[in-house]
Design a protein around this motif. Structure first.
Motif, PDB file in Angstrom:
ATOM      1  N   TRP A 171       4.162 -38.790  11.590  1.00 33.22           N
ATOM      2  CA  TRP A 171       5.530 -39.125  11.197  1.00 33.22           C
ATOM      3  C   TRP A 171       5.853 -40.602  11.395  1.00 33.22           C
ATOM      4  N   HIS A 172       5.221 -41.226  12.377  1.00 32.26           N
ATOM      5  CA  HIS A 172       5.446 -42.667  12.565  1.00 32.26           C
ATOM      6  C   HIS A 172       5.004 -43.433  11.323  1.00 32.26           C
ATOM      7  N   GLN A 173       3.856 -43.061  10.773  1.00 33.70           N
ATOM      8  CA  GLN A 173       3.362 -43.721   9.561  1.00 33.70           C
ATOM      9  C   GLN A 173       4.307 -43.481   8.393  1.00 33.70           C
ATOM     10  N   LEU A 174       4.779 -42.246   8.259  1.00 35.74           N
ATOM     11  CA  LEU A 174       5.664 -41.913   7.149  1.00 35.74           C
ATOM     12  C   LEU A 174       6.983 -42.674   7.214  1.00 35.74           C
ATOM     13  N   GLN A 175       7.469 -42.920   8.420  1.00 33.66           N
ATOM     14  CA  GLN A 175       8.751 -43.604   8.580  1.00 33.66           C
ATOM     15  C   GLN A 175       8.680 -45.074   8.195  1.00 33.66           C
ATOM     16  N   GLN A 176       7.488 -45.585   8.022  1.00 32.06           N
ATOM     17  CA  GLN A 176       7.346 -46.981   7.608  1.00 32.06           C
ATOM     18  C   GLN A 176       7.406 -47.128   6.091  1.00 32.06           C
ATOM     19  N   GLU A 177       7.345 -46.017   5.365  1.00 37.13           N
ATOM     20  CA  GLU A 177       7.314 -46.065   3.905  1.00 37.13           C
ATOM     21  C   GLU A 177       8.714 -46.297   3.334  1.00 37.13           C
ATOM     22  N   PRO A 178       8.844 -47.078   2.248  1.00 41.87           N
ATOM     23  CA  PRO A 178      10.150 -47.365   1.651  1.00 41.87           C
ATOM     24  C   PRO A 178      10.921 -46.119   1.228  1.00 41.87           C
ATOM     25  N   SER A 179      10.213 -45.064   0.844  1.00 35.45           N
ATOM     26  CA  SER A 179      10.886 -43.855   0.367  1.00 35.45           C
ATOM     27  C   SER A 179      11.384 -42.956   1.493  1.00 35.45           C
ATOM     28  N   TRP A 180      11.102 -43.321   2.754  1.00 41.97           N
ATOM     29  CA  TRP A 180      11.500 -42.478   3.886  1.00 41.97           C
ATOM     30  C   TRP A 180      13.006 -42.245   3.912  1.00 41.97           C
ATOM     31  N   GLN A 181      13.812 -43.292   3.675  1.00 43.38           N
ATOM     32  CA  GLN A 181      15.261 -43.143   3.740  1.00 43.38           C
ATOM     33  C   GLN A 181      15.772 -42.162   2.692  1.00 43.38           C
ATOM     34  N   ALA A 182      15.108 -42.114   1.543  1.00 44.40           N
ATOM     35  CA  ALA A 182      15.519 -41.168   0.501  1.00 44.40           C
ATOM     36  C   ALA A 182      15.351 -39.729   0.992  1.00 44.40           C
ATOM     37  N   TYR A 183      14.292 -39.478   1.733  1.00 41.87           N
ATOM     38  CA  TYR A 183      14.086 -38.145   2.286  1.00 41.87           C
ATOM     39  C   TYR A 183      15.149 -37.816   3.330  1.00 41.87           C
ATOM     40  N   LEU A 184      15.472 -38.798   4.187  1.00 35.74           N
ATOM     41  CA  LEU A 184      16.508 -38.582   5.192  1.00 35.74           C
ATOM     42  C   LEU A 184      17.837 -38.257   4.530  1.00 35.74           C
ATOM     43  N   ASP A 185      18.188 -39.033   3.514  1.00 32.96           N
ATOM     44  CA  ASP A 185      19.468 -38.832   2.829  1.00 32.96           C
ATOM     45  C   ASP A 185      19.536 -37.442   2.209  1.00 32.96           C
ATOM     46  N   HIS A 186      18.439 -37.021   1.595  1.00 33.36           N
ATOM     47  CA  HIS A 186      18.432 -35.710   0.948  1.00 33.36           C
ATOM     48  C   HIS A 186      18.534 -34.593   1.975  1.00 33.36           C
ATOM     49  N   ALA A 187      17.848 -34.740   3.107  1.00 31.67           N
ATOM     50  CA  ALA A 187      17.923 -33.731   4.165  1.00 31.67           C
ATOM     51  C   ALA A 187      19.346 -33.644   4.723  1.00 31.67           C
ATOM     52  N   PHE A 188      19.987 -34.795   4.912  1.00 31.04           N
ATOM     53  CA  PHE A 188      21.362 -34.805   5.423  1.00 31.04           C
ATOM     54  C   PHE A 188      22.297 -34.078   4.453  1.00 31.04           C
ATOM     55  N   HIS A 189      22.162 -34.351   3.167  1.00 31.18           N
ATOM     56  CA  HIS A 189      23.021 -33.712   2.173  1.00 31.18           C
ATOM     57  C   HIS A 189      22.816 -32.200   2.143  1.00 31.18           C
ATOM     58  N   ARG A 190      21.583 -31.757   2.360  1.00 32.73           N
ATOM     59  CA  ARG A 190      21.307 -30.314   2.361  1.00 32.73           C
ATOM     60  C   ARG A 190      21.961 -29.619   3.559  1.00 32.73           C
ATOM     61  N   LEU A 191      22.028 -30.314   4.691  1.00 35.85           N
ATOM     62  CA  LEU A 191      22.652 -29.736   5.879  1.00 35.85           C
ATOM     63  C   LEU A 191      24.173 -29.866   5.841  1.00 35.85           C
ATOM     64  N   ASP A 192      24.652 -30.933   5.227  1.00 36.74           N
ATOM     65  CA  ASP A 192      26.099 -31.156   5.097  1.00 36.74           C
ATOM     66  C   ASP A 192      26.613 -30.340   3.905  1.00 36.74           C
ATOM     67  N   VAL A 193      26.728 -29.045   4.113  1.00 33.92           N
ATOM     68  CA  VAL A 193      27.015 -28.111   3.017  1.00 33.92           C
ATOM     69  C   VAL A 193      28.346 -28.405   2.339  1.00 33.92           C
ATOM     70  N   ASP A 194      29.385 -28.733   3.129  1.00 33.68           N
ATOM     71  CA  ASP A 194      30.706 -28.954   2.528  1.00 33.68           C
ATOM     72  C   ASP A 194      30.902 -30.382   2.022  1.00 33.68           C
ATOM     73  N   GLY A 195      29.891 -31.239   2.250  1.00 35.99           N
ATOM     74  CA  GLY A 195      29.945 -32.592   1.716  1.00 35.99           C
ATOM     75  C   GLY A 195      30.992 -33.500   2.319  1.00 35.99           C
ATOM     76  N   ASP A 196      31.385 -33.228   3.575  1.00 33.47           N
ATOM     77  CA  ASP A 196      32.415 -34.069   4.192  1.00 33.47           C
ATOM     78  C   ASP A 196      31.838 -35.272   4.931  1.00 33.47           C
ATOM     79  N   GLY A 197      30.512 -35.454   4.880  1.00 33.01           N
ATOM     80  CA  GLY A 197      29.889 -36.597   5.538  1.00 33.01           C
ATOM     81  C   GLY A 197      29.477 -36.337   6.969  1.00 33.01           C
TER      82      GLY A 197
END
Length: 275
Positions: A171-197
């Motif tokens: 995971w340390h290696q993966l977190q260095q990749e430019p696309s890592w933040q896109a994965y984080l954002d998508h995971a957050f949106h999936r957990l934030d079901v009501d979309g209130d941030g």
């Protein structure tokens, strides 16, 4: 700092004896008694090379399991969500998906199928214990059970392929990749079901299936709620009862515990070092 370091702390249990000795040398209070940079580089922990190079992942499976077990439940759940998406080859994946493919190519996928002796699609506690011993690892049943308890994200008692591969990824290696933040954002949106941030306790409860908790319905629901509260506290650093995007991103950054595999005991039989 005047507080003495507790070298017997539970957080340090996964570390190899050599790693602990190395840390003790580096953290001596008196600078005159600390090793120089050149001396540090000659320490056994630095000098020792990977063992059993022909084993899957060069004999680092137990080290990877130990490292992943130090992560909190919420972090493990999110990493599994991200790992699942990587295998689906998202458009934003880039080099990230290559890391997953490399893991499979280096023996991770083959090892899972070897451990899954009854071909059920999951690895039981007994299968993992026996399989690791066949690979040359030295682990007591109680140690394997402890590892399974800590890495079994859905709490069903078995390890499925996605859970297994998630524990083995670098995971340390993966977190260095430019696309890592896109994965984080998508995971957050999936957990934030009501979309209130924010991610609420109720939204975390939705990630914990009721069927995986024992006892009567009331007891199982109490266990489930208690687990969700622990997951919330894992990331809710300001104590407002919800997880913001910033807190979520902080949780998924490099773990504060030692993340290098060399800090963890490979648990290989002594004669494997010469393989």
């Amino acid at each position: 700092m005047t507080t003495e370091i507790n070298w017997d702390a539970a957080e340090l249990e996964p570390l190899s004896r050599s790693a602990v000795e190395f840390l003790q040398l580096l953290l001596r209070r008196d600078p005159q008694h600390r090793p120089s940079a050149c001396q540090a580089l000659t320490h056994a922990w630095v000098q020792e090379e990977g063992s059993a190079a022909d084993l899957p992942l060069q004999g680092s499976v137990v080290q990877r399991l130990q490292r992943f077990s130090t992560y909190g439940h919420l972090k493990q759940v999110v990493l599994r969500m991200i790992a699942d998406e990587m295998t689906e080859d998202m458009p934003a994946a880039g080099k990230v998906v290559k890391v997953v493919r490399d893991l499979k190519a280096s023996g991770g996928l083959a090892l899972f199928h070897e451990l899954d002796t009854d071909k059920s699609g999951s690895v039981s506690l007994n299968e993992l214990s026996l399989g690791l011993r066949r690979q040359g690892y030295v682990l007591a049943d109680s140690e394997v059970e402890q590892l399974v308890t800590k890495i079994d994200a859905d709490n069903d008692g078995d390890i499925v392929l996605s859970e297994f591969m998630t524990t083995l990824l670098d995971w340390h290696q993966l977190q260095q990749e430019p696309s890592w933040q896109a994965y984080l954002d998508h995971a957050f949106h999936r957990l934030d079901v009501d979309g209130d941030g924010f991610i609420s306790l109720e939204e975390l409860l939705e990630k914990l299936p009721r069927v995986n908790y024992t006892g009567g319905s009331a007891e199982a629901e109490a266990q489930r709620c208690a687990e969700a509260k622990l997951m919330l506290r894992e990331a809710d650093t300001n104590g407002d009862g919800k997880i913001s995007r910033e807190e979520f991103n902080d949780l998924l950054r490099d773990n504060h515990a030692p993340d290098s595999l060399s800090f963890y005991d490979d648990r290989l039989a002594l004669n494997m070092g010469s393989v």
